[in-house]
Design a protein around this motif. Structure first.
Motif, PDB file in Angstrom:
ATOM      1  N   ALA A  30       0.837  -1.205   0.000  1.00  0.00           N
ATOM      2  CA  ALA A  30       0.000   0.000   0.000  1.00  0.00           C
ATOM      3  C   ALA A  30       0.870   1.252   0.000  1.00  0.00           C
ATOM      4  O   ALA A  30       0.632   2.195  -0.770  1.00  0.00           O
ATOM      5  CB  ALA A  30      -0.924  -0.008   1.215  1.00  0.00           C
ATOM      6  N   ARG A  31       1.880   1.245   0.836  1.00  0.00           N
ATOM      7  CA  ARG A  31       2.786   2.396   0.911  1.00  0.00           C
ATOM      8  C   ARG A  31       3.511   2.606  -0.423  1.00  0.00           C
ATOM      9  O   ARG A  31       3.615   3.733  -0.916  1.00  0.00           O
ATOM     10  CB  ARG A  31       3.784   2.180   2.051  1.00  0.00           C
ATOM     11  N   ASN A  32       3.988   1.527  -1.007  1.00  0.00           N
ATOM     12  CA  ASN A  32       4.709   1.629  -2.280  1.00  0.00           C
ATOM     13  C   ASN A  32       3.806   2.110  -3.414  1.00  0.00           C
ATOM     14  O   ASN A  32       4.244   2.854  -4.294  1.00  0.00           O
ATOM     15  CB  ASN A  32       5.332   0.280  -2.643  1.00  0.00           C
ATOM     16  N   ALA A  33       2.554   1.683  -3.391  1.00  0.00           N
ATOM     17  CA  ALA A  33       1.606   2.113  -4.430  1.00  0.00           C
ATOM     18  C   ALA A  33       1.384   3.621  -4.364  1.00  0.00           C
ATOM     19  O   ALA A  33       1.289   4.295  -5.401  1.00  0.00           O
ATOM     20  CB  ALA A  33       0.282   1.376  -4.265  1.00  0.00           C
ATOM     21  N   ILE A  34       1.308   4.151  -3.157  1.00  0.00           N
ATOM     22  CA  ILE A  34       1.133   5.599  -2.979  1.00  0.00           C
ATOM     23  C   ILE A  34       2.369   6.347  -3.466  1.00  0.00           C
ATOM     24  O   ILE A  34       2.273   7.359  -4.168  1.00  0.00           O
ATOM     25  CB  ILE A  34       0.838   5.921  -1.500  1.00  0.00           C
ATOM     26  N   LEU A  35       3.537   5.830  -3.122  1.00  0.00           N
ATOM     27  CA  LEU A  35       4.789   6.475  -3.526  1.00  0.00           C
ATOM     28  C   LEU A  35       4.966   6.449  -5.041  1.00  0.00           C
ATOM     29  O   LEU A  35       5.484   7.408  -5.625  1.00  0.00           O
ATOM     30  CB  LEU A  35       5.975   5.790  -2.840  1.00  0.00           C
ATOM     31  N   ARG A  36       4.542   5.358  -5.676  1.00  0.00           N
ATOM     32  CA  ARG A  36       4.659   5.265  -7.138  1.00  0.00           C
ATOM     33  C   ARG A  36       3.855   6.350  -7.838  1.00  0.00           C
ATOM     34  O   ARG A  36       4.201   6.798  -8.928  1.00  0.00           O
ATOM     35  CB  ARG A  36       4.200   3.887  -7.628  1.00  0.00           C
ATOM     36  N   GLU A  37       2.771   6.748  -7.197  1.00  0.00           N
ATOM     37  CA  GLU A  37       1.937   7.814  -7.765  1.00  0.00           C
ATOM     38  C   GLU A  37       2.424   9.200  -7.351  1.00  0.00           C
ATOM     39  O   GLU A  37       1.769  10.202  -7.634  1.00  0.00           O
ATOM     40  CB  GLU A  37       0.484   7.615  -7.329  1.00  0.00           C
ATOM     41  N   LYS A  38       3.583   9.206  -6.666  1.00  0.00           N
ATOM     42  CA  LYS A  38       4.210  10.458  -6.220  1.00  0.00           C
ATOM     43  C   LYS A  38       3.262  11.275  -5.332  1.00  0.00           C
ATOM     44  O   LYS A  38       3.189  12.507  -5.418  1.00  0.00           O
ATOM     45  CB  LYS A  38       4.679  11.288  -7.417  1.00  0.00           C
ATOM     46  N   LYS A  39       2.544  10.552  -4.482  1.00  0.00           N
ATOM     47  CA  LYS A  39       1.638  11.198  -3.535  1.00  0.00           C
ATOM     48  C   LYS A  39       2.230  11.117  -2.134  1.00  0.00           C
ATOM     49  O   LYS A  39       3.049  10.248  -1.838  1.00  0.00           O
ATOM     50  CB  LYS A  39       0.266  10.527  -3.564  1.00  0.00           C
ATOM     51  N   GLU A  40       1.788  12.026  -1.311  1.00  0.00           N
ATOM     52  CA  GLU A  40       2.261  12.038   0.074  1.00  0.00           C
ATOM     53  C   GLU A  40       1.522  10.966   0.871  1.00  0.00           C
ATOM     54  O   GLU A  40       0.291  10.840   0.777  1.00  0.00           O
ATOM     55  CB  GLU A  40       2.016  13.414   0.693  1.00  0.00           C
ATOM     56  N   ILE A  41       2.269  10.209   1.631  1.00  0.00           N
ATOM     57  CA  ILE A  41       1.659   9.156   2.443  1.00  0.00           C
ATOM     58  C   ILE A  41       0.914   9.781   3.621  1.00  0.00           C
ATOM     59  O   ILE A  41       1.427  10.662   4.306  1.00  0.00           O
ATOM     60  CB  ILE A  41       2.728   8.164   2.940  1.00  0.00           C
TER      61      ILE A  41
END
Length: 217
Positions: free
Chosen positions: A92-103
Motif C-alpha cells: 500500500a505504501r509503495n503504491a502511494i509512492l509510485r503515484e508520487k503522492k504524500e503518504i
C-alpha cells in the motif's frame, strides 16, 4: 457483430462456458455473457459500501486499540500480525509512492486491499485483535457477532468481489446470486443500522438478477 468478431474480441475461451451452459446456442450464450456484465455492475454499489464501511470501521477500532491513528505502523500491531499483513501494508505504501503522492493515514487505509481487512478476521487474531474488531459491527446481534461468522461472511463476499473485479463469470445460479445480495445487505446493516436505508436508491441488484432469470437456471 458476427460470431467471429465476438470471439476475437472476447476470446473463445472466455465465451466457452456460456456456450456449453446453453447447449451450443451461441446467441443465448452472448445474451448470458452480457447479463453477467450487468449483474456484476449491479453488485458494485453493495460491494463499494461494504468494503469502504468495513475498512473504516475496523480502522476506527484498531486506532482505539493501539491509541494510534497509524496503528498499522505501531510496533505492538506488527508483533501480532503475520508476514501477509506486513507485506500488504508495504504494498500500500509503495503504491502511494509510485503515484508520487504524500503518504497519509487515509491514503494507507484506502489503499489496503480487501484481503488485508478480511485477514484480520482470521482465527489467529481471536485472542489479540478480535475483542476490539468485534465493535466494528455495532448493529450485529451479539449472538451472531462471532469472529468465525464474520470471517466466513466477509471472505465469501471477498471471493465474489474478486471474481467480479477480474471480469469472471458469476451468473450460473440464480439462488446463489440472490443469497450473495442478502449476505451483503446483512453485512452492511451490521456496520451501521442506517446504512442500507441511506443507500437504498443505489441498490437494484435483485431487479437486475431477476431480469436475467430466463438465462440463469
Amino acid at each position: 457483430m458476427d460470431r467471429k468478431a465476438i470471439e476475437r474480441i472476447f476470446s473463445e475461451e472466455r465465451l466457452e462456458p456460456y456456450v456449453k451452459h446453453h447447449g451450443g446456442d451461441f446467441e443465448n450464450a452472448v445474451k448470458h455473457y452480457k447479463s453477467n456484465i450487468k449483474i456484476s455492475e449491479a453488485f458494485y454499489p453493495l460491494l463499494s459500501i461494504l468494503e469502504v464501511g468495513l475498512r473504516n470501521n475496523i480502522h476506527g477500532q484498531l486506532e482505539r486499540r493501539f491509541n494510534d491513528k497509524n496503528w498499522f505502523e505501531n510496533p505492538e500491531f506488527i508483533k501480532l500480525v503475520t508476514r501477509f499483513q506486513v507485506d500488504k501494508i508495504t504494498e500500500a505504501r509503495n503504491a502511494i509512492l509510485r503515484e508520487k503522492k504524500e503518504i497519509s493515514t487515509g491514503k494507507i487505509i484506502s489503499e489496503l486491499s480487501f484481503g488485508f481487512w478480511t485477514s484480520l478476521l482470521d482465527s489467529k487474531f481471536e485472542p489479540s485483535l478480535w475483542k476490539n474488531i468485534r465493535f466494528a459491527f455495532p448493529n450485529c446481534p451479539k449472538n451472531n457477532r462471532k469472529r468465525k461468522t464474520m470471517s466466513k461472511k466477509f471472505n465469501g463476499i471477498r471471493k465474489l468481489r474478486n471474481r467480479i473485479f477480474h471480469h469472471e463469470p458469476i451468473s450460473w445460479n440464480l439462488a446463489a446470486l440472490l443469497n450473495y445480495e442478502n449476505e451483503m445487505i446483512e453485512g452492511i446493516n451490521w456496520l451501521d443500522k442506517d446504512l442500507i436505508s441511506w443507500s437504498h436508491d443505489l441498490i437494484n441488484t435483485k431487479e437486475i438478477i431477476m431480469n436475467s432469470k430466463t438465462l440463469i437456471r
